[in-house]
Enzyme design. Structure first.
Site, PDB file in Angstrom:
ATOM      1  N   ALA A 156     -21.505 103.432  76.133  1.00 55.39           N
ATOM      2  CA  ALA A 156     -21.271 103.761  74.759  1.00 55.39           C
ATOM      3  C   ALA A 156     -22.693 103.540  73.968  1.00 55.39           C
ATOM      4  O   ALA A 156     -23.267 102.252  74.246  1.00 55.39           O
ATOM      5  CB  ALA A 156     -20.242 103.200  74.159  1.00 55.39           C
TER       6      ALA A 156
ATOM      7  N   LEU B 146     -33.055  95.781  84.189  1.00 52.58           N
ATOM      8  CA  LEU B 146     -31.954  95.161  83.695  1.00 52.58           C
ATOM      9  C   LEU B 146     -30.814  95.324  84.556  1.00 52.58           C
ATOM     10  O   LEU B 146     -29.990  94.599  84.607  1.00 52.58           O
ATOM     11  CB  LEU B 146     -31.614  95.316  82.368  1.00 52.58           C
ATOM     12  CG  LEU B 146     -32.770  95.173  81.364  1.00 52.58           C
ATOM     13  CD1 LEU B 146     -32.408  95.793  79.987  1.00 52.58           C
ATOM     14  CD2 LEU B 146     -33.185  93.801  81.336  1.00 52.58           C
TER      15      LEU B 146
ATOM     16  N   GLY C 203     -38.297  94.191  82.403  1.00 47.54           N
ATOM     17  CA  GLY C 203     -37.963  94.370  83.717  1.00 47.54           C
ATOM     18  C   GLY C 203     -36.863  95.337  83.983  1.00 47.54           C
ATOM     19  O   GLY C 203     -36.180  95.992  83.095  1.00 47.54           O
TER      20      GLY C 203
ATOM     21  N   GLY D 266     -28.753 105.558  89.539  1.00 43.24           N
ATOM     22  CA  GLY D 266     -29.829 104.939  89.133  1.00 43.24           C
ATOM     23  C   GLY D 266     -30.991 105.819  89.328  1.00 43.24           C
ATOM     24  O   GLY D 266     -31.997 105.093  89.395  1.00 43.24           O
ATOM     25  N   GLU D 267     -31.028 107.018  89.287  1.00 42.02           N
ATOM     26  CA  GLU D 267     -32.132 107.846  89.767  1.00 42.02           C
ATOM     27  C   GLU D 267     -33.203 107.737  88.636  1.00 42.02           C
ATOM     28  O   GLU D 267     -34.403 107.727  88.936  1.00 42.02           O
ATOM     29  CB  GLU D 267     -31.600 109.454  89.946  1.00 42.02           C
ATOM     30  CG  GLU D 267     -32.575 110.300  90.161  1.00 42.02           C
ATOM     31  CD  GLU D 267     -32.273 111.574  90.453  1.00 42.02           C
ATOM     32  OE1 GLU D 267     -33.180 112.484  90.819  1.00 42.02           O
ATOM     33  OE2 GLU D 267     -31.228 112.290  90.001  1.00 42.02           O
TER      34      GLU D 267
ATOM     35  N   SER E 135     -39.650 100.597  78.537  1.00 38.03           N
ATOM     36  CA  SER E 135     -38.561  99.296  78.706  1.00 38.03           C
ATOM     37  C   SER E 135     -38.782  98.383  80.084  1.00 38.03           C
ATOM     38  O   SER E 135     -38.546  97.333  79.902  1.00 38.03           O
ATOM     39  CB  SER E 135     -37.130 100.017  78.732  1.00 38.03           C
ATOM     40  OG  SER E 135     -36.130  98.875  78.702  1.00 38.03           O
TER      41      SER E 135
ATOM     42  N   ARG F 263     -33.968 105.245  86.788  1.00 30.97           N
ATOM     43  CA  ARG F 263     -34.353 104.006  86.887  1.00 30.97           C
ATOM     44  C   ARG F 263     -35.361 104.068  88.024  1.00 30.97           C
ATOM     45  O   ARG F 263     -36.604 103.453  88.298  1.00 30.97           O
ATOM     46  CB  ARG F 263     -33.523 102.861  87.292  1.00 30.97           C
ATOM     47  CG  ARG F 263     -32.638 102.414  85.831  1.00 30.97           C
ATOM     48  CD  ARG F 263     -31.454 101.592  85.943  1.00 30.97           C
ATOM     49  NE  ARG F 263     -30.235 102.398  86.513  1.00 30.97           N
ATOM     50  CZ  ARG F 263     -29.337 102.000  86.981  1.00 30.97           C
ATOM     51  NH1 ARG F 263     -28.997 100.649  87.331  1.00 30.97           N
ATOM     52  NH2 ARG F 263     -28.412 102.715  87.095  1.00 30.97           N
TER      53      ARG F 263
ATOM     54  N   ASN G 122     -22.687 107.093  84.598  1.00 36.98           N
ATOM     55  CA  ASN G 122     -23.110 107.908  83.411  1.00 36.98           C
ATOM     56  C   ASN G 122     -22.194 108.239  82.340  1.00 36.98           C
ATOM     57  O   ASN G 122     -22.642 108.639  81.138  1.00 36.98           O
ATOM     58  CB  ASN G 122     -23.704 109.192  84.231  1.00 36.98           C
ATOM     59  CG  ASN G 122     -25.023 108.950  84.747  1.00 36.98           C
ATOM     60  OD1 ASN G 122     -26.133 108.807  84.200  1.00 36.98           O
ATOM     61  ND2 ASN G 122     -24.831 108.872  86.201  1.00 36.98           N
TER      62      ASN G 122
ATOM     63  N   ARG H  34     -26.753 115.066  88.178  1.00 34.87           N
ATOM     64  CA  ARG H  34     -27.707 115.229  86.850  1.00 34.87           C
ATOM     65  C   ARG H  34     -28.913 116.219  87.644  1.00 34.87           C
ATOM     66  O   ARG H  34     -29.567 115.904  88.614  1.00 34.87           O
ATOM     67  CB  ARG H  34     -28.199 113.683  86.611  1.00 34.87           C
ATOM     68  CG  ARG H  34     -28.936 114.125  85.344  1.00 34.87           C
ATOM     69  CD  ARG H  34     -29.903 112.944  85.166  1.00 34.87           C
ATOM     70  NE  ARG H  34     -28.938 111.494  84.650  1.00 34.87           N
ATOM     71  CZ  ARG H  34     -28.505 111.237  83.298  1.00 34.87           C
ATOM     72  NH1 ARG H  34     -28.676 112.068  82.626  1.00 34.87           N
ATOM     73  NH2 ARG H  34     -27.733 110.285  83.712  1.00 34.87           N
TER      74      ARG H  34
END
Length: 146
Positions: A88, A34, A32, A48-49, A27, A51, A84, A15
């Site tokens: 859905a 998730l 926290g 998880g970049e 969020s 995040r 990624n 990405r």
């Protein structure tokens, strides 16, 4: 497992644009993190970049991670892609139903509150009746013993 945020190394990513992460920051602030960030045993980011950027923006010093051992470059890239791709979004109908349900839970009308009160009353009443008969049976068992 939690590790220091600044110990995670971000290598070359698929990405190129993380996009706007403000809603993700909000969020995480509210609920926290998730889903833990995914790293390899060298603390290199696999997935998880967004995040990671969000928790950095929030000033976190430690972050939950899942560590993948011995995966190799091919598997790590496949995991980055999978995380990624294999998701859905809600359909428009499902999202509408979810928000309507959330609204009802947050704003119960007077009739709903009354039903909830009546249900709680009968739940407590039946518990007490059950306890009464349970104690009655136990007393009768004690009386019948010689």
């Amino acid at each position: 497992m939690n590790i220091p945020v600044d110990s995670i190394r971000v290598k070359r990513r698929v990405r190129s644009d993380a996009g706007d992460i403000r809603s993700l920051v909000e969020s995480i602030k509210r609920y926290g993190l998730l889903h833990p960030i995914l790293i390899n045993e060298k603390n290199e980011l696999i997935a998880g970049e967004r995040r990671l950027r969000a928790v950095q923006e929030l000033g976190w010093h430690m972050v939950p991670v899942n560590v993948i051992h011995g995966a190799g470059d091919v598997s790590e890239l496949e995991m980055e892609i999978e995380e990624n791709v294999q998701r859905a979004d809600f359909s428009e109908d499902d999202l509408l139903k979810a928000y309507m349900r959330l609204n009802r839970l947050k704003n119960p009308g007077p009739f709903r509150r009354l039903l909830r009160y009546i249900a709680d009353f009968f739940r407590r009443l039946f518990r007490r009746i059950r306890l009464f008969f349970k104690q009655l049976v136990q007393k009768n068992k004690k009386r019948k013993r010689p």
